[in-house]
Design a protein around this motif. Structure first.
Motif, mmCIF file in Angstrom:
data_model
loop_
_atom_site.group_PDB
_atom_site.id
_atom_site.type_symbol
_atom_site.label_atom_id
_atom_site.label_comp_id
_atom_site.label_asym_id
_atom_site.label_seq_id
_atom_site.Cartn_x
_atom_site.Cartn_y
_atom_site.Cartn_z
ATOM 1 N N LYS A 277 -28.090 12.947 -14.388
ATOM 2 C CA LYS A 277 -28.111 14.375 -14.729
ATOM 3 C C LYS A 277 -26.723 14.995 -14.836
ATOM 4 C CE LYS A 277 -32.506 16.387 -13.318
ATOM 5 N NZ LYS A 277 -33.084 17.511 -12.528
ATOM 6 N N SER A 278 -25.779 14.537 -14.014
ATOM 7 C CA SER A 278 -24.470 15.205 -14.039
ATOM 8 C C SER A 278 -23.547 14.581 -15.088
ATOM 9 C CB SER A 278 -23.811 15.161 -12.659
ATOM 10 O OG SER A 278 -23.079 13.968 -12.488
ATOM 11 N N VAL A 279 -24.039 13.550 -15.781
ATOM 12 C CA VAL A 279 -23.191 12.821 -16.727
ATOM 13 C C VAL A 279 -23.697 12.952 -18.158
ATOM 14 C CG1 VAL A 279 -22.394 10.529 -17.426
ATOM 15 C CG2 VAL A 279 -22.513 11.120 -14.992
ATOM 16 N N LEU A 280 -24.996 12.710 -18.348
ATOM 17 C CA LEU A 280 -25.509 12.649 -19.713
ATOM 18 C C LEU A 280 -25.406 14.016 -20.376
ATOM 19 C CD1 LEU A 280 -26.715 10.465 -21.566
ATOM 20 C CD2 LEU A 280 -28.958 11.480 -21.118
ATOM 21 N N SER A 281 -24.826 14.034 -21.568
ATOM 22 C CA SER A 281 -24.625 15.308 -22.248
ATOM 23 C C SER A 281 -25.949 15.854 -22.762
ATOM 24 C CB SER A 281 -23.654 15.146 -23.415
ATOM 25 O OG SER A 281 -24.266 14.400 -24.452
ATOM 26 N N LEU B 130 -21.560 19.291 -22.220
ATOM 27 C CA LEU B 130 -22.269 19.865 -21.072
ATOM 28 C C LEU B 130 -23.347 18.896 -20.591
ATOM 29 C CD1 LEU B 130 -22.142 22.476 -19.400
ATOM 30 C CD2 LEU B 130 -24.161 23.248 -20.667
ATOM 31 N N SER B 131 -23.346 18.629 -19.294
ATOM 32 C CA SER B 131 -24.300 17.665 -18.747
ATOM 33 C C SER B 131 -25.702 18.255 -18.746
ATOM 34 C CB SER B 131 -23.903 17.279 -17.330
ATOM 35 O OG SER B 131 -24.108 18.367 -16.457
ATOM 36 N N TYR B 132 -26.668 17.331 -18.691
ATOM 37 C CA TYR B 132 -28.064 17.755 -18.621
ATOM 38 C C TYR B 132 -28.295 18.633 -17.391
ATOM 39 C CZ TYR B 132 -33.098 17.611 -18.289
ATOM 40 O OH TYR B 132 -34.406 17.978 -18.193
ATOM 41 N N GLY B 133 -27.677 18.252 -16.272
ATOM 42 C CA GLY B 133 -27.859 19.007 -15.035
ATOM 43 C C GLY B 133 -27.339 20.430 -15.154
ATOM 44 N N LYS C 184 -22.541 20.741 -26.913
ATOM 45 C CA LYS C 184 -23.645 19.777 -26.795
ATOM 46 C C LYS C 184 -23.196 18.394 -26.341
ATOM 47 C CE LYS C 184 -27.486 21.197 -29.742
ATOM 48 N NZ LYS C 184 -28.435 20.674 -30.756
#
Lengths: 364, 364
Positions: free
Chosen positions: A104-108, B107-110, B104
């Motif tokens: 979650k903190s990595v994937l854009s 920015l991370s998913y979290g 896009k």
């Protein structure tokens, strides 16, 4: 590979059919393949039972195989869309697409959109916490690598100390340290090397510059190297030529705080207590307001990783953990002292992997 | 500040009430404040008419103000949740929350989840492309900074050339170059410096190591520095002592390709053509299969940024663009040549910002 199996066990336990791993660090941890793909996509799909699938730019395919990766690897050219290959593979293996684990903190957001176009309507769960929990226990190969990285950090401090002479600048000393490390084959420092003289050591976020060395200065070194994908991180502080009573008191307070925290380092102890015992020593000596940061951080593939060694952390120390212990006292405008070691939790206690001496040294 | 105004105009034009900027590069571009906050949140909200809001860790607040930022800045402590402060501010100013622009690919998913909890149900639009389009035209301050960074890259090549002697290793030369650059105040290279000898220069992704210099070797340097937040990037290739006819032919082919591409560099020309004219020169000489990458990349705050200088790019060159031109020929197992300059598009043509000579030089 044990690491993949551990992640697969977690997927089964949680009932999650697939995880998509995108960070270079976690991809390296799970595949043994280390590269920075820059803006190109590199990702690993891990499933409960099926073989994982590794997607990399074409130019990396041979390197991946040379690393010993014996599962599927999909290469794509710059003019191709890797998500089309991913869609095809995921559809072919026909797994359930109701849940997907990702970092979650990595994937854009953009890549999450692409992923969720394939895992349409899937619930998203975080895989990072679990990977942190796996990575926090280092295996023998990892410990050996960190040990070698720590030895190079010791060497860097030694080079720094040997280069000191009146009038030399922080940047000149820094350049000499990195020069000698590069000659030892180091290609990357684990962070921007710090060499701070005198009052500049009083800022925990100080920047090396053209400050010249003068008698009576604190000399603070903070550095580490990246070796075969793993980091080291050491801080040592010295006094150049003449020392004041206050300097000696500050130094020995930090040293006592560090030793107290090291002595609390054994399996079963609460992580937060390592911060607390050091903080108590510093507070008792009257410097409690000058220790503004946590006692340390986990270290491995990242120089800062899980666990955070803050007084709030209620987790328990476990054999195989590697982290830093780095108390400091910083008096703005005057100077500062920090002493930092890389610590390994052993079966019955701890071992410091950085071994440069810590007794107060006045450099003549 | 013009840059903020340009982004605000775009928001108005698109009817987007707010943009959230999270990348250190775009935050630097818009605020002038450059730092790496690591895992901590640093973000900038830009609105159509209202003052922007900058959220940073507490310890950065004074630095932000010292940079000259005269809009709102919100600091938060490590134990506080910055998203709560953000929610409060956004609710207070009462803007419409139906659309939000974000980066896009960054920015991370979290973090997107946190943002969309505040901009509940908002449509997401990408702001990156617009920021790329703004950043692609460099202003005078930026050009001046890149010019100084390029000069240091020239100096690095000079140091490298002067350090060459039979038996020296790639890593020793690399260490010498970076030592001298650090003494000039350089704290960060723009990427991992490359020094490759002989057959190793034949791999465009080669890694410097213990290969020793021998007569008849190609010597390839590829390096750049980061100066005040801006990058440079230069490649030069030399021959050590004795040269073969094939080496000379390869060198001059690459040089002619580079010159052809430079000569096509002027406002109004199609970007893709710069790749094509160089590729034609190399293909005509029979080396078409040995030039596996695009001709170059935009350069500025990032060493690789917009635009991509590929033959597919139909965009037009504009005054103020800065990019690299770096054709190469790589013969596996034999060796390779690459020649790279940083190029600025001027009112009527171009200027190379890297100025180290390019005529074939046999080092005695």
């Amino acid at each position: 590979m044990t690491r993949l199996k551990n992640l697969q066990s977690w997927l089964k336990e949680k009932g999650v059919p697939a995880a998509f791993i995108n960070s270079t660090e976690n991809v390296f941890y799970l595949t043994g393949f280390l590269t920075n793909p820059h803006e190109r996509l590199m990702g690993l799909f891990v499933f409960q039972d099926m073989d994982p699938i590794f997607i990399v730019p074409n130019m990396e395919v041979n390197q991946v195989k040379a690393t010993g990766w014996n599962h599927e690897v999909i290469g794509y050219a710059d003019h191709e869309n890797p998500w089309e290959f991913i869609k095809e593979s995921i559809e072919k293996i026909g797994i359930s697409r109701n849940v997907i684990a990702l970092e979650k903190s990595v994937l854009s957001y953009g890549r999450t959109e692409e992923l969720l176009a394939i895992f349409n309507g899937a619930e998203v769960v975080d895989v990072e916490d679990q990977l942190n929990r796996l990575r926090v226990i280092k295996d023998e190969t990892e410990i050996d690598t960190i040990r070698r990285a720590a030895k190079l950090a010791d060497f860097g401090v030694e080079v720094g100390v040997n280069s000191l002479k009146e009038g030399i600048t922080e940047m000149e000393v820094l350049a000499t340290i990195e020069y000698e490390l590069k000659k030892q084959g180091v290609r990357e420092m684990s962070f921007s090397t710090m060499v701070l003289f005198g009052e500049k050591s009083g800022d925990p976020h100080g920047n090396p510059g053209n400050r010249q060395l003068r008698p009576g200065d604190f000399v603070l070194f903070d550095m580490g190297v990246v070796l075969d994908g793993y980091c080291s991180d050491i801080t040592r502080t010295f006094i150049y030529k003449s020392s004041s009573d206050e300097q000696v008191e500050i130094y020995n307070t930090v040293l006592n705080a560090q030793i107290a925290s090291l002595e609390a380092s054994k399996p079963g102890n609460r992580i937060g207590d390592l911060d607390q015992v050091a903080r108590d020593v510093i507070t008792d000596a009257g410097y409690g307001n000058y220790f503004p940061h946590r006692i340390g951080h986990g270290m491995g593939i990242n120089v800062h990783e899980f666990p955070s060694m803050s007084h709030l952390n209620n987790d328990i120390l476990l054999e195989g953990m590697v982290y830093t212990i780095e108390p400091g006292i910083y008096i703005p405008g005057v100077g500062g002292v920090r002493i930092e070691d890389d610590v390994l939790i052993t079966k019955e206690g701890y071992e410091t992997l950085t071994k440069y001496p810590k007794e107060l040294k006045i450099i003549e």
